[in-house]
Design a protein around this motif. Structure first.
Motif, mmCIF file in Angstrom:
data_model
loop_
_atom_site.group_PDB
_atom_site.id
_atom_site.type_symbol
_atom_site.label_atom_id
_atom_site.label_comp_id
_atom_site.label_asym_id
_atom_site.label_seq_id
_atom_site.Cartn_x
_atom_site.Cartn_y
_atom_site.Cartn_z
ATOM 1 N N VAL A 86 0.879 -1.167 0.000
ATOM 2 C CA VAL A 86 0.000 0.000 0.000
ATOM 3 C C VAL A 86 0.920 1.222 0.000
ATOM 4 C CG1 VAL A 86 -1.861 -1.146 1.229
ATOM 5 C CG2 VAL A 86 -0.108 0.035 2.520
ATOM 6 N N ASP A 87 0.363 2.368 -0.364
ATOM 7 C CA ASP A 87 1.217 3.560 -0.396
ATOM 8 C C ASP A 87 1.646 3.961 1.004
ATOM 9 O OD1 ASP A 87 1.788 5.290 -2.998
ATOM 10 O OD2 ASP A 87 0.120 3.898 -3.306
ATOM 11 N N ARG A 88 2.904 4.319 1.120
ATOM 12 C CA ARG A 88 3.501 4.606 2.435
ATOM 13 C C ARG A 88 4.317 5.880 2.369
ATOM 14 N NH1 ARG A 88 4.095 -0.527 5.595
ATOM 15 N NH2 ARG A 88 2.758 -1.987 4.499
ATOM 16 N N TYR A 89 4.346 6.549 3.506
ATOM 17 C CA TYR A 89 5.058 7.822 3.603
ATOM 18 C C TYR A 89 6.559 7.623 3.370
ATOM 19 C CZ TYR A 89 6.803 12.192 5.466
ATOM 20 O OH TYR A 89 7.441 13.395 5.602
ATOM 21 N N GLY A 90 7.087 8.370 2.424
ATOM 22 C CA GLY A 90 8.535 8.345 2.173
ATOM 23 C C GLY A 90 8.997 7.216 1.269
ATOM 24 N N ALA A 91 8.093 6.258 0.974
ATOM 25 C CA ALA A 91 8.481 5.122 0.140
ATOM 26 C C ALA A 91 8.055 5.366 -1.315
ATOM 27 C CB ALA A 91 7.831 3.847 0.675
ATOM 28 N N SER A 92 8.524 4.531 -2.201
ATOM 29 C CA SER A 92 8.140 4.682 -3.610
ATOM 30 C C SER A 92 6.640 4.493 -3.761
ATOM 31 C CB SER A 92 8.839 3.621 -4.460
ATOM 32 O OG SER A 92 10.208 3.843 -4.425
ATOM 33 N N VAL A 119 5.688 15.520 -0.241
ATOM 34 C CA VAL A 119 6.741 15.860 -1.197
ATOM 35 C C VAL A 119 7.924 14.950 -0.900
ATOM 36 C CG1 VAL A 119 6.062 18.222 -1.709
ATOM 37 C CG2 VAL A 119 7.404 17.788 0.338
ATOM 38 N N TYR A 120 8.448 14.334 -1.928
ATOM 39 C CA TYR A 120 9.504 13.357 -1.681
ATOM 40 C C TYR A 120 10.498 13.326 -2.837
ATOM 41 C CZ TYR A 120 7.944 9.884 -5.063
ATOM 42 O OH TYR A 120 7.661 9.229 -6.228
ATOM 43 N N ASN A 121 11.633 12.704 -2.573
ATOM 44 C CA ASN A 121 12.666 12.547 -3.584
ATOM 45 C C ASN A 121 12.725 11.064 -3.960
ATOM 46 O OD1 ASN A 121 14.973 12.235 -5.043
ATOM 47 N ND2 ASN A 121 16.318 13.342 -3.625
ATOM 48 N N PRO A 166 11.608 13.468 2.724
ATOM 49 C CA PRO A 166 10.229 13.840 2.473
ATOM 50 C C PRO A 166 9.718 14.820 3.522
ATOM 51 C CG PRO A 166 10.284 11.722 3.587
ATOM 52 C CD PRO A 166 11.710 12.132 3.345
ATOM 53 N N SER A 167 8.640 15.499 3.162
ATOM 54 C CA SER A 167 7.873 16.294 4.120
ATOM 55 C C SER A 167 6.406 16.109 3.789
ATOM 56 C CB SER A 167 8.227 17.778 4.030
ATOM 57 O OG SER A 167 9.491 18.042 4.587
ATOM 58 N N LEU A 168 5.572 16.323 4.788
ATOM 59 C CA LEU A 168 4.133 16.194 4.575
ATOM 60 C C LEU A 168 3.503 17.568 4.779
ATOM 61 C CD1 LEU A 168 2.009 13.928 4.030
ATOM 62 C CD2 LEU A 168 1.502 14.018 6.475
ATOM 63 N N ARG A 172 -5.782 23.007 3.670
ATOM 64 C CA ARG A 172 -7.245 23.045 3.620
ATOM 65 C C ARG A 172 -7.658 24.309 2.866
ATOM 66 N NH1 ARG A 172 -11.651 24.621 7.997
ATOM 67 N NH2 ARG A 172 -13.461 23.833 6.904
ATOM 68 N N ALA A 173 -8.504 24.127 1.878
ATOM 69 C CA ALA A 173 -9.023 25.241 1.072
ATOM 70 C C ALA A 173 -7.908 26.183 0.610
ATOM 71 C CB ALA A 173 -10.077 26.007 1.876
ATOM 72 N N GLY A 174 -6.827 25.621 0.187
ATOM 73 C CA GLY A 174 -5.732 26.417 -0.367
ATOM 74 C C GLY A 174 -4.746 26.925 0.668
ATOM 75 N N ASP A 175 -5.091 26.811 1.953
ATOM 76 C CA ASP A 175 -4.178 27.307 3.000
ATOM 77 C C ASP A 175 -3.287 26.185 3.530
ATOM 78 O OD1 ASP A 175 -5.301 29.821 2.869
ATOM 79 O OD2 ASP A 175 -6.854 29.318 4.357
ATOM 80 N N LEU A 176 -2.038 26.517 3.718
ATOM 81 C CA LEU A 176 -1.113 25.564 4.320
ATOM 82 C C LEU A 176 -1.297 25.605 5.834
ATOM 83 C CD1 LEU A 176 1.324 23.584 4.015
ATOM 84 C CD2 LEU A 176 2.816 25.581 4.221
ATOM 85 N N LEU A 177 -1.791 24.497 6.401
ATOM 86 C CA LEU A 177 -2.015 24.445 7.862
ATOM 87 C C LEU A 177 -0.729 24.095 8.602
ATOM 88 C CD1 LEU A 177 -5.382 22.447 7.966
ATOM 89 C CD2 LEU A 177 -5.063 24.921 7.914
ATOM 90 N N GLY A 178 0.118 23.342 7.940
ATOM 91 C CA GLY A 178 1.358 22.965 8.616
ATOM 92 C C GLY A 178 2.172 22.011 7.774
ATOM 93 N N MET A 179 3.369 21.750 8.263
ATOM 94 C CA MET A 179 4.259 20.853 7.530
ATOM 95 C C MET A 179 5.007 19.963 8.526
ATOM 96 S SD MET A 179 7.459 21.723 4.946
ATOM 97 C CE MET A 179 6.863 23.345 4.706
ATOM 98 N N ILE A 180 5.074 18.688 8.222
ATOM 99 C CA ILE A 180 5.860 17.763 9.048
ATOM 100 C C ILE A 180 7.090 17.405 8.236
ATOM 101 C CG2 ILE A 180 5.874 15.497 10.161
ATOM 102 C CD1 ILE A 180 2.762 15.833 10.322
#
Ligand code: SF4
Length: 204
Positions: A86-92, A119-121, A166-168, A172-180
């Motif tokens: 299944v899709d996973r954070y930071g993985a392909s 967003v990931y590399n 990676p970062s997450l 919401r509605a075009g606004d960036l609430l935060g970044m991990i």
């Protein structure tokens, strides 16, 4: 007693690092049968292969009792191979429909519910099996959540001050609430869930 493989959760790949490390070649890939096999006459129960599997699909019982316990644990393991891919954070990425390109970003983040943009590399993608399944990250969220993966352009990196992959990004509605920022592995799932919740808990 020979090593034993839990094929419920083994991807049965020739590249198995258990095969690579086995000093006696007991563990090998049988081209004819197209599966990993363990030659019980060659296996010395040394245990070197066991820690090589990132999800614990290889077990080694040195006594009859331990071997039976391994067989019991495998029989009772509820996981299946489907759970792992299944899709996973930071993985392909596994499923193409989670991928977006940079031109689609503005449109995707307009959603009135939560949109998670990972967003990931791709060159630094992490181990699939050690990474957090996205569905597990979002299943307790009270709102509908959309999730996409993006290889960010330089413009996107500058616009959102992304300096780590990676970062997450949580929108919401075009606004960036935060970044991990940074990678979280499966053992850090509670920490990551709590960070995501922290950015979304006060939404009306
Ligand atoms: S226990 Fe040792 S000998 Fe047996 S398959 Fe694993 S690495 Fe090879």
């Amino acid at each position: 007693m020979p090593a034993i493989i839990n094929f419920k959760i083994c991807d049965n790949a020739k590249e198995c690092s258990g095969i690579a490390i086995c000093p006696t070649k007991a563990m090998h890939y049988d081209e004819e049968k197209q599966t990993i096999v363990i030659d019980k006459d060659k296996c010395t129960s040394c245990g070197l292969c066991r820690p090589e599997c990132p999800i614990g699909a290889i077990q080694v019982g040195r006594t009859d009792e331990e071997y039976q316990q391994c067989q019991k644990e495998i029989a009772e393991d509820p996981r299946t191979i489907k759970d792992l891919f299944v899709d996973r954070y930071g993985a392909s990425p596994i499923f193409e429909f989670f991928m977006i390109n940079n031109d689609q970003l503005d449109e995707k983040i307009q959603n009135e519910n939560i949109t998670l943009i990972e967003v990931y590399n791709p060159i630094e993608a992490q181990c699939l099996l050690k990474s957090i399944p996205i569905k597990d990250l979002t299943d307790e969220m009270e709102r509908d959540v959309q999730y996409y993966k993006l290889v960010p352009s330089d413009d996107v990196k500058i616009k959102y001050a992304i300096n780590e992959l990676p970062s997450l990004l949580i929108f919401r509605a075009g606004d960036l609430l935060g970044m991990i920022k940074g990678y979280y592995n499966i053992e850090q799932i509670d920490e990551m869930k709590s960070l995501v919740k922290g950015f979304t808990k006060n939404l009306s």
